[in-house]
Write a protein that holds these residues in place. Sequence first.
Motif, short mmCIF file in Angstrom:
data_model
loop_
_atom_site.label_atom_id
_atom_site.label_comp_id
_atom_site.label_asym_id
_atom_site.label_seq_id
_atom_site.Cartn_x
_atom_site.Cartn_y
_atom_site.Cartn_z
N GLU B 112 0.81 -1.21 0.00
CA GLU B 112 0.00 0.00 0.00
C GLU B 112 0.84 1.27 0.00
O GLU B 112 0.44 2.28 -0.56
N LYS B 113 2.01 1.15 0.61
CA LYS B 113 2.82 2.37 0.68
C LYS B 113 3.41 2.74 -0.68
O LYS B 113 3.86 3.85 -0.90
N GLU B 114 3.36 1.78 -1.58
CA GLU B 114 3.85 2.05 -2.94
C GLU B 114 2.87 2.93 -3.72
O GLU B 114 3.18 3.44 -4.78
N ILE B 115 1.65 2.97 -3.20
CA ILE B 115 0.64 3.78 -3.90
C ILE B 115 0.76 5.20 -3.40
O ILE B 115 0.45 5.52 -2.27
N LYS B 116 1.27 6.06 -4.27
CA LYS B 116 1.56 7.43 -3.85
C LYS B 116 0.35 8.32 -4.06
O LYS B 116 -0.32 8.27 -5.11
N ASN B 117 0.09 9.07 -3.05
CA ASN B 117 -0.98 10.04 -3.16
C ASN B 117 -0.67 11.03 -4.28
O ASN B 117 0.42 11.57 -4.35
N THR B 118 -1.62 11.24 -5.13
CA THR B 118 -1.36 12.12 -6.26
C THR B 118 -1.17 13.57 -5.83
O THR B 118 -0.58 14.36 -6.53
N HIS B 119 -1.68 13.89 -4.65
CA HIS B 119 -1.52 15.27 -4.18
C HIS B 119 -0.08 15.53 -3.76
O HIS B 119 0.33 16.66 -3.60
N ALA B 120 0.70 14.47 -3.55
CA ALA B 120 2.05 14.62 -3.01
C ALA B 120 2.99 15.36 -3.94
O ALA B 120 4.10 15.67 -3.58
N GLY B 121 2.54 15.63 -5.12
CA GLY B 121 3.40 16.41 -6.00
C GLY B 121 3.88 15.60 -7.18
O GLY B 121 3.66 14.39 -7.26
N ASN B 122 4.51 16.28 -8.08
CA ASN B 122 4.91 15.64 -9.33
C ASN B 122 6.30 15.05 -9.28
O ASN B 122 7.12 15.26 -10.17
N GLU B 123 6.57 14.30 -8.24
CA GLU B 123 7.91 13.74 -8.17
C GLU B 123 8.09 12.66 -9.23
O GLU B 123 7.14 12.03 -9.67
N SER B 124 9.29 12.49 -9.62
CA SER B 124 9.71 11.49 -10.60
C SER B 124 8.81 11.41 -11.83
O SER B 124 8.43 10.35 -12.28
N GLY B 125 8.47 12.55 -12.31
CA GLY B 125 7.82 12.63 -13.63
C GLY B 125 6.41 12.09 -13.70
O GLY B 125 5.92 11.75 -14.76
N MET B 126 5.78 11.97 -12.55
CA MET B 126 4.39 11.51 -12.63
C MET B 126 3.56 12.58 -13.31
O MET B 126 3.67 13.76 -13.03
N GLU B 127 2.71 12.12 -14.19
CA GLU B 127 1.97 13.12 -14.94
C GLU B 127 0.85 13.72 -14.10
O GLU B 127 0.42 13.14 -13.10
N ASP B 128 0.40 14.81 -14.55
CA ASP B 128 -0.61 15.52 -13.80
C ASP B 128 -1.99 15.01 -14.23
O ASP B 128 -2.36 15.10 -15.40
N LEU B 129 -2.71 14.44 -13.30
CA LEU B 129 -4.07 14.00 -13.62
C LEU B 129 -5.00 15.18 -13.40
O LEU B 129 -4.76 16.00 -12.53
N GLY B 130 -6.02 15.24 -14.17
CA GLY B 130 -6.99 16.31 -13.97
C GLY B 130 -7.61 16.19 -12.60
O GLY B 130 -7.65 15.10 -12.03
N SER B 131 -8.13 17.28 -12.10
CA SER B 131 -8.66 17.23 -10.74
C SER B 131 -9.87 16.31 -10.66
O SER B 131 -10.14 15.68 -9.65
N LYS B 132 -10.61 16.22 -11.76
CA LYS B 132 -11.80 15.38 -11.79
C LYS B 132 -11.38 13.91 -11.63
O LYS B 132 -11.96 13.14 -10.88
N VAL B 133 -10.32 13.54 -12.37
CA VAL B 133 -9.83 12.17 -12.30
C VAL B 133 -9.20 11.91 -10.94
O VAL B 133 -9.37 10.85 -10.35
N GLU B 134 -8.51 12.92 -10.48
CA GLU B 134 -7.83 12.78 -9.20
C GLU B 134 -8.81 12.38 -8.09
O GLU B 134 -8.51 11.57 -7.22
N ALA B 135 -10.00 12.91 -8.18
CA ALA B 135 -11.01 12.60 -7.17
C ALA B 135 -11.42 11.14 -7.19
O ALA B 135 -11.94 10.61 -6.22
N LEU B 136 -11.17 10.50 -8.32
CA LEU B 136 -11.58 9.10 -8.45
C LEU B 136 -10.45 8.13 -8.14
O LEU B 136 -10.62 6.93 -8.16
N THR B 137 -9.24 8.66 -7.89
CA THR B 137 -8.10 7.76 -7.70
C THR B 137 -7.72 7.66 -6.24
O THR B 137 -7.95 8.55 -5.43
N LEU B 138 -7.11 6.50 -5.95
CA LEU B 138 -6.54 6.31 -4.62
C LEU B 138 -5.09 6.76 -4.62
O LEU B 138 -4.52 7.10 -3.60
N GLY B 139 -4.48 6.73 -5.81
CA GLY B 139 -3.09 7.12 -5.91
C GLY B 139 -2.45 6.55 -7.16
O GLY B 139 -3.12 5.94 -8.00
N ILE B 140 -1.13 6.78 -7.26
CA ILE B 140 -0.40 6.30 -8.44
C ILE B 140 0.74 5.44 -7.96
O ILE B 140 1.37 5.72 -6.94
N SER B 141 0.97 4.37 -8.69
CA SER B 141 2.07 3.48 -8.29
C SER B 141 2.99 3.33 -9.48
O SER B 141 2.56 3.25 -10.63
#
Lengths: 1019, 161
Positions: B112-141
């Motif tokens: 679970e800790k591998e799933i990074k909260n998308t609000h945590a910022g754009n570290e390591s080139g994670m792309e920016d999800l739209g805010s609408k999509v962001e609301a539907l996600t648990l995070g990015i791994s």
Amino acid sequence: MDDTMKELLEEFISESKEHLSTIEDDFLELEQQKDNPDDKLVNKIFRAIHTIKGTSGFFGLETITSLSHTMENILSLIRNGEMVPTSDIIDTLLTGADIINTLIDDIDHSNEFDITDILGKLNTILEGDGKLSESLEEMELEVDLKDSKGNTIGFKIDLFELNSVLANYKYLYLLKFDLNEIPSYGVNSPVKLIQKLLKNGLIADAQTTTLDEDLSALPIGPLFYEIVYATNFQKTTISKRFKLNDEEIIELDQNFAGAIPREEKEDIIEIVDEPISQEVAKVEQKIAVVKQPKKSTKSEIVKVDNKLSTKVSASTKKLSGETSVRIQVDLLDKLMRLAGELVLIRNQQVLITGNQSSSARKNSQRLDLVTTELQEAIMMTRMQPAGNIFNKFHRVVRDIGKNLNKQIEIHISGNEVELDKTILESLADPLTHIIRNSCDHGIESPEVREAAGKTSQGNIWLSAFHEGGQINIQIKDDGKGIDPDVIRIKAFEKNLKTEEELDAMSDKEISNLVMLAGFSTAEQVSSISGRGVGMDVVREGIERLNGSIELESVKGEGTTLNLRLPLTLAIIPSLIIRIGEQRYAVPQVNLEELVTLYDDDVNEKIERANDLELFRLRETLLPMVRLNEVLLHKEKFTAETRSSITEKYYKQSQNNNSPKTLSFAVLKVGTLKFGLIVDEVVGTEEIVVKPMHSINKSISIYTGATIMGDGSVALILDADGIAKHTGVTTELAEEEDVALTMKNYQHVESQTILLFKNGAEEQFAVALPLIRRIEKIRMKDIEQIGHKEFITVDNISTKILRLDHILSVSPAEESEEAFLLLPKHIHRPFGILATSLVDIENSTIDLNTESYSEDGLLGTSITHDKMTLFIDIYRLIELSEPEWFADRRLSSAEHNEIKRVLLLEDSSFFKELVKGYLVSEGYEVDTVENGLEGLQKIQEVDYDYDIIVSDIEMPEMNGIEFIKEVRKEESTKNTLALALSSLGSDLDKMKASDAGFDRYEVKMERELFLTTISEMLNG
Amino acid sequence: MAKNKIVVAENNKMKQLLTFKIAGRLFGVDISAAREVSPVVDYTPVFHVAEEIKGLVNIRGQIYLVLDLHKILGYDFSGKTEDTRFIIFTENIGESFGVIIDKVGEVVEISEKEIKNTHAGNESGMEDLGSKVEALTLGISKLENQLLVVLNPEKLLKNFT
């Protein structure tokens, strides 16, 4: 709570509910009997209350126990003839029963309920009686139970309780169970033990004892559960059944000497200057007297039970030969769902095997049959008698009557008519409302009634009966009825209708306005109801059940309400239509008829007014709704939406871009009719209704979804929702409609028709006068000669025509017997096969030919809410045996030139019939409905008619006047004219001939008619 | 004793994710949320519903609502192929519904800790999800060679209620 305990409690609840449901009527009956209460009836009520008391005690439901105990006391006084069940006493008892009902509904909190009020009332009755009765004394006396040796065993039970118990059971034992050794008794839990005990007898009292003196810790030694147990089994049997040894079963002395007054015992010692021993002696005597008759009443009680068991099957528990079991509603619902699935699979199977080998088809036909039967059987399990709710109304009417000082009696019939549980439950509220209305506003006070020359007692009749696959419920009263003038004024004041509209309406239509939303008026509200108040709610409630409601009222004589309801909601017959790729289902209850326009009619017959497309269907102007546009417009239609759509299709028709055909279904919602234009009418099908996903519930145009034979999902359309979405209301089409309705319907010929079935699906109809005889035949008597089938009728080998061989309809159902319809006016032995006869009906037929049409059919009509195919008997014979008609055909074929016929006929049925005869002979036919239209038509067309065929009896201008006019004109002076009438007297023929007709024929004689036409045209 | 256990679970709790492709991107949902992956993708369109609802489909006699996940996530549906599947969610997630996806992937197990909260910022080139999509996600791994967007299916249906 333990699961088993919960189960037991649930059983208690449902059992008590059953008792309570019958108790109300019993009380009312008791009230009627007044001074001479029927012992059996009192006993029955008594036993019901007693059972509730006993069982509730077991569950520790103190409030219920104490209330039922007090009620029981009163009942025992009545039983002993020491109290007369006056109206007031019954009132209080009824209230008591109501409260028990409430308590049982909320069983978890029942002990918190305050019942002081009712207990006070009940006690007043008890005390008011003055003297302490024998039974009451019994109740107040406690018996110290003893074993056979006379040793007390530590149980004290009131004498009355004991006597009641022993009225049903022969033996009384003290049983001892060691709760630490439960498995040794052949059960695995204490609850199971109790269940087992209750199966074999009755637990009169129970307590737990332990040998340990020190109770601070858990008992180490045996923990005894001692019960006083009444049963009909001998000691040895009980011992075997519960694996008890001799010491653990102690037979108890049934001679209850030593009973002492319960709470009052100290008082007696202090106040009554009488030694206890004397008191005891007195009681002993009484027991001797009381006990004997009690034993003898036992058989009576059983008898009552037997009688009861036929009515209330679920209460047969103690009787041998159980015929019913309790089943969880959930389970039934599941079965119903599964049956629904099976229906779908069946539909798919039938679809797949449609074109395959005969053995596969046979199999699938059997699957079809079995599934249908299974579905019906399962549906039956959900059926409950209407009596379940009807019987409540005795009470309702009684209470209201008392309240209003009116004498009202309700007569109930059709209690046994069964309806789907869901429908029945949803029906309770509307019915209550209607009946309250009748009591409050329908029935007058006795004085008013007498002054009006009526009996002082008002009557309400509530009845239920089956008709045409639907349930009819009628509520009728002989009260003052509805004054149409008052309604007229109210409707006008409330701006519900304009003055012109109201003037055009019949009294019946006016009366029905009370069911219009917004009709209710404040000053009509009373404590009980207001007539009109909420009648719209009633109507909505009934319509939600796919039912309909109609009101008829004669001022001063009474009001009748007719409710029509479907048997079930889960599976409904419906019409499948197509828009683009998608199929939709329209419930057949909404369907009036189907219409298809061809070629030029597509452009010409659709008229436009304001923002609406209209179609003139016979006498009414039908607003049209295009389903494809409805689907495309998510937002509710505004006037703009409507006019843009109307404009769009108007342009299309101007540019001749309209499709070749246009099909629409005429739908009916309440009083509103409209045409729903679709791409294609696919057919009819029984569909299983599945609810809409809750996310889509707010969408008004659908009522649900279903699964089609091919597995795809189809949505079920909500006719009412579509009407509301598009804003098509009655007002839009009404003005002209009313005027038209007034003008027409003055002359409509009614026709006796025979409704019958051949295959499982379609209903057919034929005009009865065309049938010479109906012969019952056995299928095995049919002989095959080549492809043809024959049967011997009156020693004549008669050719059999199967409708499914000529028409594309479902094949005949397999059966042992069938019917052969032998037509008139045909010279060769010939019969049409029908597997079952549905009905014979005298009705005016709105025959519709524009919809589903096939060679051999006259048209379709909705009869008994089913689409009915009217067969053209002679055309069918002709299609089947073309050579029989070869003679005449030759003579008419000699003339290659097409002959034009003008047909005047007002009855749509005959019009289509006769037109069909002519068209099948290759004539070109124009039809009009009366003489005026006929003259107009002759003016309009740019060709001459070769022959005029006219009915005599017609509205506006009859055949006689018409032909006189025709003969005045130079161009038509010599046109051949044939009078065709149902009248056949010589005088009529004379009149017709004098007026200018060349020949005269009677309707229905097809052969004769065509021969005459042929003769006339060939000079 | 009990306290220790909880801490361990928080750090190392493994999640099994059912992955799938939408418009070439990898998404995943908790495998316990999925009731079934069905090959039946021919649905009946329903008019008058929210535009994110495609229609209704019959799976063994039960009717399911088909959500347009492409539209919800802001992609275009390029049409069905032989890989197209219908993922049905359990009733715990929401009333009888599922989504059409382009291709089902494998089940991956990540902590679970591998799933990074998308609000945590754009570290390591994670792309920016739209805010609408962001609301539907648990995070990015971050998987070996691509990013996995973990969706919270419970939010899907609630989106329109």
